[in-house]
Every structure is written in structure tokens, then in C-alpha cells.
Write a protein that holds these residues in place. Sequence first.
Motif, mmCIF file in Angstrom:
data_model
loop_
_atom_site.group_PDB
_atom_site.id
_atom_site.type_symbol
_atom_site.label_atom_id
_atom_site.label_comp_id
_atom_site.label_asym_id
_atom_site.label_seq_id
_atom_site.Cartn_x
_atom_site.Cartn_y
_atom_site.Cartn_z
ATOM 1 N N UNK A 196 -71.524 -13.936 -52.234
ATOM 2 C CA UNK A 196 -72.445 -12.840 -51.906
ATOM 3 C C UNK A 196 -71.855 -11.501 -52.331
ATOM 4 N N UNK A 197 -70.571 -11.316 -52.059
ATOM 5 C CA UNK A 197 -69.900 -10.064 -52.446
ATOM 6 C C UNK A 197 -69.835 -9.937 -53.967
ATOM 7 N N UNK A 234 -85.783 -3.317 -51.540
ATOM 8 C CA UNK A 234 -85.201 -3.239 -50.197
ATOM 9 C C UNK A 234 -85.209 -4.593 -49.517
ATOM 10 N N UNK A 235 -86.316 -5.323 -49.671
ATOM 11 C CA UNK A 235 -86.414 -6.663 -49.085
ATOM 12 C C UNK A 235 -85.408 -7.610 -49.735
ATOM 13 N N UNK A 236 -85.326 -7.579 -51.073
ATOM 14 C CA UNK A 236 -84.398 -8.465 -51.777
ATOM 15 C C UNK A 236 -82.946 -8.208 -51.410
ATOM 16 N N UNK A 247 -78.097 -9.559 -47.993
ATOM 17 C CA UNK A 247 -77.159 -9.126 -46.951
ATOM 18 C C UNK A 247 -77.079 -10.122 -45.794
ATOM 19 N N UNK A 248 -78.178 -10.829 -45.529
ATOM 20 C CA UNK A 248 -78.179 -11.781 -44.408
ATOM 21 C C UNK A 248 -77.943 -13.215 -44.869
ATOM 22 N N UNK A 249 -77.810 -13.413 -46.185
ATOM 23 C CA UNK A 249 -77.529 -14.759 -46.707
ATOM 24 C C UNK A 249 -76.037 -15.043 -46.601
ATOM 25 N N UNK A 250 -75.681 -16.120 -45.965
ATOM 26 C CA UNK A 250 -74.276 -16.491 -45.857
ATOM 27 C C UNK A 250 -73.722 -16.999 -47.170
ATOM 28 N N UNK A 281 -73.797 0.442 -47.948
ATOM 29 C CA UNK A 281 -73.946 0.711 -46.512
ATOM 30 C C UNK A 281 -73.487 -0.479 -45.680
ATOM 31 N N UNK A 282 -73.857 -1.686 -46.135
ATOM 32 C CA UNK A 282 -73.511 -2.893 -45.391
ATOM 33 C C UNK A 282 -72.042 -3.269 -45.584
#
Length: 238
Positions: free
Chosen positions: A33-34, A77-79, A84-87, A187-188
Motif C-alpha cells: 500500500x505504501x 478522493x474516494x479512490x 488508505x483503508x485497504x490492508x 495526510x494519512x
Amino acid sequence: MAAGIVGGACNAIAGGGTFFTFPALLAVGVPPVTANATCAISIWPGHAASLLGYRKELRRQAGRLTSSAPAFVLGATVGAGLLAVTGNGLFRQLIPWLLLTATLLFAAGPRLRAWMIARRSGEVPRWAAFACDFAVAVYGGYFGAALGILLMAVLTLVGLDDVNEANAVKNAFATIVSSLAVATFVVVGMIAWGPGAAVLAGAIAGGYLGARLARWVSPSVLRGAVIAVGLALTVMYL
């Protein structure tokens, strides 16, 4: 940095730089993800900088930009939020399918545009254009590889056939998507700044090198090489 140089050069000539930068970040141990979020940092300056050369075309397409911007802002923004919430575990499983999708889109780009031109009839309903813009922006905010191909297809669908103006609008929308995605990732706290800086430095150098090599390197040959890399990566991650 080497992957950034190759990726930046590819983007300057035919596109497909993500196929080099994303796997390189994974290879040096950046979590999936990063790594995906960090790739967005290296792509963003190229889209934004290109707008300086398209000021006349953008002024002529100001109405289209204004009317479509809300869909791209919302979708990006949704994507980015979804990423951001996907592990890392789930995203790791999605990697080969995302790469395969991007590779197929990259390979089909010219034919897809020609197919849409041949079959386009009448004006696209506003709701349908919004839905297409939103879907493309969600994909761009989440993964982003081959985003330019999807944007060109959507612009062809709505009747923008002038190549220079289409490229200008494509880069404007890509800048909106990548800017919002990057802002969300910063931000996250999803960016690996050390590896990201190396990729970005390489991509800047590679973009300059690619612009110089574009006169001697055949875009079709480079496209074939990028497609081969994309398929090989898909098989490897599967």
C-alpha cells in the motif's frame, strides 16, 4: 533511482513508468500500500508540469474542465480513501490483477480510442459522462497505472478528437486525480519518503532523458517492451 530513470523516460515517450517504479519499491521492502502511494508522488510532478505547455488548449476547453472537475475530485478522493483503508494483505492479493488490468489497458490504448471513435453516435448523456469520469477517477486515486489511457478513452467518448486538446485535458484531469491522491496519502502518512525521493529524482532525470531520446526511440517498440514487462510482472506476482 534507476527504476525512476527508466520509468520517467518511458512516461516521456510512451507511458507505462509505473510498471518499473512500483515493483522496484516492493523489491526494496516497501509495503504494498505504501509503495503504491509513494509511486503517486513520483508521477504527480510530470502531470502538473505538462500543463504549462498546454495553456492555450486548456483555455479553449475551460468549459469541459469546469463541468467535469467535480466528478474527478469526488472520484479521486474516494479512490485514495479506499487505498488508505485497504490492508497490505488484501492489496498484495490485488497486485497481479491490478497490473494485468493496467497492462491490458496500456496494450489496447490506441485500438480502444479508434474503436470508440468508430462507434460513437450522438452526444453522451450528462449522467453517463459523470459516471465514466467518476469511475476513472476512483481507479486513478486507488492505483493509477494506465490512467492516461482511460482518460483518453473517456475524452474520445464525449467527442474530444483534437489530439493536442485531448492531451491537455487528460493531463489536467490526471493532475487533479494525482494531486488529491497525494494530498490524502501525505495526510494519512502513507508515503515512504526516502525511497520516494530516490524514485522522484530518477523520474525527473528520466523525463528529461526520455524527451531527448524520443526522436530516436520508436514509441511502438517501447510500448511493446512495457507490455512485456507488465505481463511478466503479472505472472511473477501471481
